[in-house]
Enzyme design. Structure first.
Site, PDB file in Angstrom:
ATOM      1  N   ARG A  26      -1.268   8.271   9.489  1.00  0.00           N
ATOM      2  CA  ARG A  26      -1.791   7.173   8.690  1.00  0.00           C
ATOM      3  C   ARG A  26      -3.203   6.750   9.133  1.00  0.00           C
ATOM      4  NH1 ARG A  26       2.625   5.148   5.879  1.00  0.00           N
ATOM      5  NH2 ARG A  26       1.066   4.468   4.413  1.00  0.00           N
ATOM      6  N   ARG A  30      -5.681   2.071   5.757  1.00  0.00           N
ATOM      7  CA  ARG A  30      -5.045   1.084   6.625  1.00  0.00           C
ATOM      8  C   ARG A  30      -5.986   0.369   7.589  1.00  0.00           C
ATOM      9  NH1 ARG A  30       0.973   2.496   8.804  1.00  0.00           N
ATOM     10  NH2 ARG A  30       2.062   1.718   6.997  1.00  0.00           N
ATOM     11  N   ARG A  39     -11.761   1.071  -1.230  1.00  0.00           N
ATOM     12  CA  ARG A  39     -10.595   0.652  -2.004  1.00  0.00           C
ATOM     13  C   ARG A  39     -10.913  -0.520  -2.913  1.00  0.00           C
ATOM     14  NH1 ARG A  39      -4.641  -1.424  -1.167  1.00  0.00           N
ATOM     15  NH2 ARG A  39      -5.624  -3.283  -1.954  1.00  0.00           N
ATOM     16  N   ASP A  76      -0.148  10.132  -1.045  1.00  0.00           N
ATOM     17  CA  ASP A  76       1.083   9.472  -0.633  1.00  0.00           C
ATOM     18  C   ASP A  76       2.253  10.396  -0.896  1.00  0.00           C
ATOM     19  OD1 ASP A  76       1.780   6.468   0.210  1.00  0.00           O
ATOM     20  OD2 ASP A  76       3.457   7.324  -0.888  1.00  0.00           O
ATOM     21  N   TYR A 153      13.704   6.817  -2.075  1.00  0.00           N
ATOM     22  CA  TYR A 153      12.852   5.996  -2.947  1.00  0.00           C
ATOM     23  C   TYR A 153      13.234   6.141  -4.412  1.00  0.00           C
ATOM     24  CZ  TYR A 153       9.731   4.715   0.866  1.00  0.00           C
ATOM     25  OH  TYR A 153       9.220   4.180   2.025  1.00  0.00           O
TER      26      TYR A 153
HETATM   27  O1  CP3 Z   1      -1.791   9.699   7.018  1.00  0.00           O
HETATM   28  C1  CP3 Z   1      -2.720   9.369   6.262  1.00  0.00           C
HETATM   29  O2  CP3 Z   1      -3.616   8.638   6.647  1.00  0.00           O
HETATM   30  C2  CP3 Z   1      -2.784   9.973   4.865  1.00  0.00           C
HETATM   31  C3  CP3 Z   1      -2.345   9.157   3.821  1.00  0.00           C
HETATM   32  C4  CP3 Z   1      -0.902   8.709   3.706  1.00  0.00           C
HETATM   33  C5  CP3 Z   1      -0.540   7.545   2.967  1.00  0.00           C
HETATM   34  N1  CP3 Z   1       0.807   7.494   2.912  1.00  0.00           N
HETATM   35  C6  CP3 Z   1      -1.493   6.627   2.336  1.00  0.00           C
HETATM   36  C7  CP3 Z   1      -1.073   5.250   2.050  1.00  0.00           C
HETATM   37  C8  CP3 Z   1       0.297   9.300   4.138  1.00  0.00           C
HETATM   38  C9  CP3 Z   1       0.509  10.540   5.016  1.00  0.00           C
HETATM   39  C10 CP3 Z   1       1.364   8.528   3.625  1.00  0.00           C
HETATM   40  C11 CP3 Z   1       2.782   8.868   3.816  1.00  0.00           C
HETATM   41  C12 CP3 Z   1       3.818   7.898   3.445  1.00  0.00           C
HETATM   42  N2  CP3 Z   1       3.841   7.043   2.394  1.00  0.00           N
HETATM   43  C13 CP3 Z   1       5.059   7.798   4.111  1.00  0.00           C
HETATM   44  C14 CP3 Z   1       5.471   8.659   5.281  1.00  0.00           C
HETATM   45  C15 CP3 Z   1       4.861   8.261   6.557  1.00  0.00           C
HETATM   46  C16 CP3 Z   1       5.435   7.015   7.184  1.00  0.00           C
HETATM   47  O3  CP3 Z   1       4.645   6.097   7.414  1.00  0.00           O
HETATM   48  O4  CP3 Z   1       6.627   7.018   7.470  1.00  0.00           O
HETATM   49  C17 CP3 Z   1       5.800   6.799   3.458  1.00  0.00           C
HETATM   50  C18 CP3 Z   1       7.184   6.325   3.826  1.00  0.00           C
HETATM   51  C19 CP3 Z   1       5.016   6.337   2.352  1.00  0.00           C
HETATM   52  C20 CP3 Z   1       5.396   5.346   1.327  1.00  0.00           C
HETATM   53  C21 CP3 Z   1       4.465   4.187   1.297  1.00  0.00           C
HETATM   54  N3  CP3 Z   1       3.149   4.244   0.871  1.00  0.00           N
HETATM   55  C22 CP3 Z   1       4.724   2.842   1.680  1.00  0.00           C
HETATM   56  C23 CP3 Z   1       6.058   2.347   2.206  1.00  0.00           C
HETATM   57  C24 CP3 Z   1       3.549   2.116   1.470  1.00  0.00           C
HETATM   58  C25 CP3 Z   1       3.325   0.631   1.646  1.00  0.00           C
HETATM   59  C26 CP3 Z   1       3.115   0.255   3.059  1.00  0.00           C
HETATM   60  C27 CP3 Z   1       1.910   0.902   3.741  1.00  0.00           C
HETATM   61  O5  CP3 Z   1       2.109   1.931   4.342  1.00  0.00           O
HETATM   62  O6  CP3 Z   1       0.806   0.399   3.650  1.00  0.00           O
HETATM   63  C28 CP3 Z   1       2.565   3.017   1.018  1.00  0.00           C
HETATM   64  C29 CP3 Z   1       1.173   2.684   0.709  1.00  0.00           C
HETATM   65  C30 CP3 Z   1       0.087   3.493   1.320  1.00  0.00           C
HETATM   66  N4  CP3 Z   1       0.104   4.836   1.479  1.00  0.00           N
HETATM   67  C31 CP3 Z   1      -1.144   2.995   1.783  1.00  0.00           C
HETATM   68  C32 CP3 Z   1      -1.890   4.095   2.231  1.00  0.00           C
HETATM   69  C33 CP3 Z   1      -3.287   4.100   2.763  1.00  0.00           C
HETATM   70  C34 CP3 Z   1      -1.591   1.542   1.741  1.00  0.00           C
HETATM   71  C35 CP3 Z   1      -2.052   1.254   0.354  1.00  0.00           C
HETATM   72  C36 CP3 Z   1      -3.167   0.262   0.312  1.00  0.00           C
HETATM   73  O7  CP3 Z   1      -4.286   0.575   0.724  1.00  0.00           O
HETATM   74  O8  CP3 Z   1      -2.854  -0.815  -0.177  1.00  0.00           O
END
Ligand code: CP3
Length: 343
Positions: A26, A30, A39, A76, A153
């Protein structure tokens, strides 16, 4: 294209490395103010992920700013349910939400197998741009969710502490559960292969909700699908990261993957024994260590490196970096890995 820094790939293949490679789950998005700026210029996460030039830009930011040894494509895991016919929304401060979920056999029947060309072209396009702009500086990691985590999901429709609706389906209708898991798996394999064809140098499968299953159910509903993915991907190294699946580590030894990710609850030496000498281990610093002082971070990082040893290790956190982490603290972690493991 030749990579100028191929530490990650060599470590994954078990080849000798002059130091331990490091990146963070991640890392794209973030934590970086530079990410938030991009963003905010768009309508939100999903639009950003679907705009290949901008997705490429935030993929490369951590390479330039944090100096990690790999980029991971900004996307994602939830793009797979969307490609199968269940679009999602990203609700501010709440996370993902699916207006439509899977409940019945008809719902499963109505889903299509994800087709990377027609439904996920924006990710493939972003990968091509990243590869061009990185120009071999570091490898690019592609990824997908594990079928079980995606299943969670698609049934639950949002995040959850227990995913009890999804877990209920495993008991209520195991046959239908397998049907859905197989459909997800088929699309995921095609998707990972398309990412590799576009330039991904390694792929990681995230089983984020592995830890909610009893071991026997995990062996039944998750590992076989991970095995199908690992068996199908022979072009590049594969990493399996299953958060909380400490009970499945011996099973992971038999997967056709090169690297197994550890979370911070997993003892390093015990994991090495269970997973064996022929795989690389990735992880596993507690993400909360990064709330500590620079001195605490450096000490915890060195202690972790001592336990993993100098080879067959890819340094990372035990899960994704938390959103309120100070990027300066992340840099302390990265610099410590680079310096201490070079000795
Ligand atoms: O690793 C990286 O930096 C690449 C990008 C990436 C994102 N999501 C971008 C994202 C990756 C590899 C993921 C994987 C992901 N997404 C997982 C598996 C990894 C883990 O953390 O267990 C899961 C379960 C998700 C599902 C998901 N996406 C959730 C639960 C959320 C909300 C909470 C959060 O993580 O912020 C997201 C949103 C998300 N995915 C964001 C990003 C940058 C935040 C969105 C924003 O900017 O508002």
């Amino acid at each position: 294209m030749n990579l100028k820094n191929d530490l990650l790939i060599r470590a994954a293949k078990g080849e000798k490395t002059e130091r331990t490679p490091v990146w963070l789950m991640r890392q794209a998005g973030r934590i970086l103010p530079e990410y938030r700026a991009v963003r905010e210029s768009l309508s939100g996460f999903i639009e950003l992920a679907k705009t290949p030039e901008r997705a490429a830009e935030v993929t490369i930011q951590p390479v330039d700013i944090l100096k990690v040894d790999a980029a991971i494509i900004f996307s994602d895991i939830l793009v797979i349910p969307e490609a199968m016919g269940l679009p999602y929304e990203m609700v501010e401060k709440k996370g993902p939400s699916f207006p439509k979920v899977v409940k019945t056999a008809q719902d499963v029947e109505a889903l299509k197998v994800a087709d990377p060309e027609s439904d996920l072209g924006y990710v493939i396009e972003a990968i091509k741009i990243v590869k061009k702009e990185l120009d071999g500086r570091v490898p690019l990691i592609g990824f997908a969710g594990a079928p079980f985590t995606i299943f969670c999901y698609m049934i639950e429709g949002s995040g959850s502490k227990t995913f009890s609706k999804a877990r209920k389906m495993l008991y209520a209708d195991p046959e239908l559960s397998h049907k859905l898991l197989q459909k997800i798996t088929d699309g995921t394999i095609a998707y990972l292969k398309a990412q590799i064809a576009a330039g991904a140098d390694l792929v990681q499968v995230f089983d984020s909700w592995a830890g909610i299953l009893p071991p026997t159910q995990y062996s039944h509903f998750s590992t076989p699908y991970l095995a199908q993915i690992c068996d199908a991907i022979n072009e590049v190294p594969v990493t399996v990261f299953a958060k909380g699946a400490y009970f499945a580590r011996a099973e992971f030894a038999r997967l056709n993957c090169q690297t197994v990710g550890l979370d911070w609850n997993m003892d390093i030496q015990e994991s090495r024994k269970l997973i064996g000498e022929d795989k690389t281990l990735q992880g596993n610093l507690d993400p909360c260590v990064l709330y500590g002082s620079p001195k605490q971070i450096a000490e915890a990082t060195k202690a972790m490196l001592d336990q993993f040893g100098p080879q067959r290790h890819i340094a990372n956190l035990g899960h994704g970096v938390y959103p309120d982490t100070d990027p300066e603290k992340v840099k302390v972690f990265i610099e410590t890995v680079k310096e201490y493991s070079s000795k």
